[in-house]
Design an enzyme around this catalytic site. Structure first.
Site, mmCIF file in Angstrom:
data_model
loop_
_atom_site.group_PDB
_atom_site.id
_atom_site.type_symbol
_atom_site.label_atom_id
_atom_site.label_comp_id
_atom_site.label_asym_id
_atom_site.label_seq_id
_atom_site.Cartn_x
_atom_site.Cartn_y
_atom_site.Cartn_z
ATOM 1 N N ARG A 272 -18.646 107.965 74.801
ATOM 2 C CA ARG A 272 -17.903 107.790 73.544
ATOM 3 C C ARG A 272 -16.399 107.913 73.770
ATOM 4 N NH1 ARG A 272 -22.096 110.584 69.366
ATOM 5 N NH2 ARG A 272 -23.095 108.629 68.797
ATOM 6 N N LYS B 105 -40.543 105.890 62.765
ATOM 7 C CA LYS B 105 -40.975 105.682 61.385
ATOM 8 C C LYS B 105 -40.655 104.319 60.787
ATOM 9 C CE LYS B 105 -40.199 109.812 58.987
ATOM 10 N NZ LYS B 105 -39.057 110.626 58.541
ATOM 11 N N GLY C 281 -28.371 105.154 69.753
ATOM 12 C CA GLY C 281 -29.449 106.140 69.789
ATOM 13 C C GLY C 281 -30.356 105.988 70.986
ATOM 14 N N GLY D 257 -26.817 105.459 63.508
ATOM 15 C CA GLY D 257 -26.938 105.266 62.061
ATOM 16 C C GLY D 257 -26.106 104.099 61.566
HETATM 17 P P1 AMP Z 1 -36.338 106.782 65.937
HETATM 18 O O1 AMP Z 1 -35.453 107.981 65.859
HETATM 19 O O2 AMP Z 1 -36.961 106.396 64.655
HETATM 20 O O3 AMP Z 1 -35.679 105.613 66.658
HETATM 21 O O4 AMP Z 1 -37.569 107.212 66.819
HETATM 22 C C1 AMP Z 1 -37.451 107.636 68.129
HETATM 23 C C2 AMP Z 1 -38.606 108.500 68.463
HETATM 24 O O5 AMP Z 1 -39.803 107.791 68.251
HETATM 25 C C3 AMP Z 1 -38.620 108.930 69.893
HETATM 26 O O6 AMP Z 1 -38.403 110.318 69.960
HETATM 27 C C4 AMP Z 1 -40.016 108.574 70.379
HETATM 28 O O7 AMP Z 1 -40.623 109.580 71.117
HETATM 29 C C5 AMP Z 1 -40.773 108.377 69.091
HETATM 30 N N1 AMP Z 1 -41.949 107.505 69.273
HETATM 31 C C6 AMP Z 1 -41.969 106.290 69.805
HETATM 32 N N2 AMP Z 1 -43.236 105.834 69.878
HETATM 33 C C7 AMP Z 1 -44.030 106.813 69.401
HETATM 34 C C8 AMP Z 1 -45.436 106.947 69.235
HETATM 35 N N3 AMP Z 1 -46.260 105.977 69.594
HETATM 36 N N4 AMP Z 1 -45.907 108.076 68.695
HETATM 37 C C9 AMP Z 1 -45.050 109.057 68.341
HETATM 38 N N5 AMP Z 1 -43.727 108.980 68.465
HETATM 39 C C10 AMP Z 1 -43.210 107.877 68.989
#
Ligand code: AMP
Length: 397
Positions: A38, A201, A354, A377
Site C-alpha cells: 500500500r 458468502k 482482499g 471493499g
Molecule cells: P470473502 O471474504 O467473502 O471473500 O471470503 C473469503 C473466505 O471464504 C476465505 O477465508 C475462505 O476460506 C472462505 N471460503 C472459500 N471457500 C470456502 C468453502 N468452500 N467453505 C468455507 N469457506 C470458504
C-alpha cells in the site's frame, strides 16, 4: 474514465498539497511492516509531487484506534519505511490531535519537495463521522487536495470527503488507475468478458452479481458461495456452507442469467472434507454427489479445467473471492489454479482486493496481472456499480 481532475491537472509547484493515502498496512506485534504494497502503490503520486516542487503533506488512517490516540496505531513506522523507499527524509508530524499549532509550524516551514506525514487520522473521533471541524483543520494545512486512497473511497470520512469541500481537488495516479481500468472493464469491455466470483458468502456478492449480469458474457462461481447455488439446483450439499435464506435468490439469479444469455457456470466437481480443518480426510466428488457428512472446501480438477478454459478464451477477466478455503494447504489448489489461469491469459485481468489479491501475490503472479485493486471493499462497491463517495467528491475536469 470518470471525468475527474487528475493530479496532473493541478498547478502544484510551490504549493502545499494535502494527499490522502491508504497506508493501512499490516504490522507484526513489534510493529514491523509485514507488507508495504500500500505504501509502494502511493509512490508514483508522491514522486510526481516531489519532482514538481510541491510541499507534500500526507495523511492516512491505520487500523481502528476508535477515535483515540493509541501508540499501537501510530503511523511512525510508515514514515520510516516511506523515507527508505523515497530515499529522502519524511518528517513525521507526531501529534495526538493530528492537527495542532505545532503541526502547522512544521508545515509552514516546509520547502518545495519536502514530505510530511501526519499522525493517524482515526486518532480523532470526528474522522469516521466526516466531522466538519476536523475536515476544516486538515484542509487548513494545504492549498490543494489529492485523493490517492482507493481503499477508503467507499467511505465518507473527514480526511477523504470532508477536506474536498474546502480545497481544489483531484485524484492521484493510483485512484486514477483503479477507476480507469475497472471503469473501462465495466463500461466498454473487450469481449468475451468473464467474471469469477468466490469467497464465503452469497449475501456479500449479490450486488456484484446483479450488476455484472448486465455486463459480462460469463460468470464462474466457486468458493463457499457456490453451495447455495448448487442447493438451488436441487443438489445435496452435505455440510457445506449454505445461506438457506438466499436459495430463492440464487435460483432467480440463475434464471436471470439464462434470460440475458449470460453463461453462469458452477463447480462440476468438488473437493470435500469431513471437517473444517486442513488435516481432515478429503476426496473429490461430482458436484451432485456430496456425501451427507462432508463439506465442500475447494473446486475439483475438472472445474479448474472448465474455468481455466473460459479464462483462456476471455479478453477481459475480473476476479473477486477465493475458490476454496485457500488458507489451508490442502484446499488452496483451486484458488492458485485460477490465479495461474489469469497470469497465463492474454486478457485484461483485474483482481479485486482482499483474499484473491493476496493469493495472486503469494503465488508470484502479481506482475503479470493487468491490475490488482488496492481496495477490497471499495473494489466490490465499484463492481456493484455504486458511486464511491471519496471519488464523487473530487472536482470534475
Ligand atoms: P470473502 O471474504 O467473502 O471473500 O471470503 C473469503 C473466505 O471464504 C476465505 O477465508 C475462505 O476460506 C472462505 N471460503 C472459500 N471457500 C470456502 C468453502 N468452500 N467453505 C468455507 N469457506 C470458504
Amino acid at each position: 474514465m470518470l471525468n475527474k481532475k487528475s493530479v496532473e491537472d493541478l498547478q502544484v509547484s510551490g504549493k502545499r498539497v494535502l494527499v490522502r493515502c491508504d497506508f493501512n498496512v499490516p504490522m507484526d506485534e513489534l510493529r514491523n511492516i509485514t507488507d508495504d504494497r500500500r505504501i509502494t502503490s502511493a509512490l508514483p503520486t508522491i514522486k510526481y509531487l516531489i519532482e514538481n516542487d510541491a510541499k507534500i503533506i500526507l495523511m492516512s488512517h491505520l487500523g481502528r484506534p476508535k477515535g483515540e490516540p493509541n501508540p499501537k496505531y501510530s503511523l511512525e513506522p510508515v514514515a520510516k519505511r516511506l523515507s527508505t523507499l523515497l530515499g529522502k527524509q519524511v518528517t513525521f508530524a507526531k501529534d495526538d490531535k493530528v492537527v495542532s499549532e505545532n503541526v502547522k509550524k512544521i508545515v509552514d516551514n516546509m520547502k518545495p519537495g519536502d514530505v510530511v506525514l501526519l499522525e493517524n487520522t482515526r486518532y480523532r473521533k470526528e474522522e469516521e463521522k466526516n466531522g466538519d471541524e476536523f475536515a476544516k483543520e486538515l484542509a487548513s494545512l494545504g492549498e490543494l487536495y489529492v485523493n490517492d486512497a482507493f481503499g477508503t473511497s467507499h467511505r465518507s470520512h473527514a480526511s477523504n470527503v470532508g477536506v474536498s469541500k474546502y480545497l481544489p481537488s483531484s485524484v492521484g495516479f493510483l485512484v486514477k488507475k483503479e477507476i480507469d481500468v475497472m471503469g473501462k472493464a465495466l463500461e466498454n469491455p473487450e469481449r468475451p468478458f468473464v467474471a469469477i466470483l468466490g469467497g464465503a458468502k452469497v449475501s456479500d456478492k449479490i450486488g456484484v452479481i446483479e450488476n455484472l449480469l448486465e455486463k459480462v458474457d460469463t460468470i464462474l462461481i466457486g468458493g463457499g458461495m457456490a453451495y447455495t447455488f448448487l442447493k438451488a439446483k436441487g443438489y445435496n450439499i452435505g455440510n457445506s456452507l449454505l445461506e438457506e435464506d438466499k436459495v430463492e435468490l440464487a435460483k432467480s439469479l440463475m434464471k436471470s442469467a439464462e434470460d440475458k444469455g449470460v453463461k453462469l457456470l458452477l463447480s462440476t466437481d468438488i473437493v470435500v472434507g469431513k471437517e473444517f480443518k486442513n488435516d481432515t480426510e478429503f476426496k473429490t466428488v461430482k458436484a451432485d454427489s456430496i456425501p451427507d457428512d462432508m463439506m465442500g472446501l475447494d473446486i475439483g480438477e475438472e472445474t479448474i479445467k472448465l474455468f481455466s478454459e473460459e479464462i483462456k478464451n476471455a479478453k477481459t477477466v475480473v476476479w473477486n473471492g477465493p475458490m476454496g478455503v485457500f488458507e489451508m494447504e490442502n484446499f488452496k489448489k483451486g484458488t492458485n489454479a485460477i490465479a495461474k489461469a489469469l497470469a497465463d491469459s492474454k486478457a485484461i485481468t483485474i483482481v479485486g482486493g482482499g483474499d484473491s489479491a493476496s493469493a495472486v501475490e503469494k503465488a508470484g503472479y502479481g506482475s503479470v496481472i493487468t491490475h490488482i485493486s488496492t481496495g477490497g471493499g471499495a473494489s466490490l462497491e465499484f463492481l456493484e456499480g455504486k458511486e464511491l463517495p471519496g471519488i464523487a467528491a473530487i472536482d470534475n475536469k
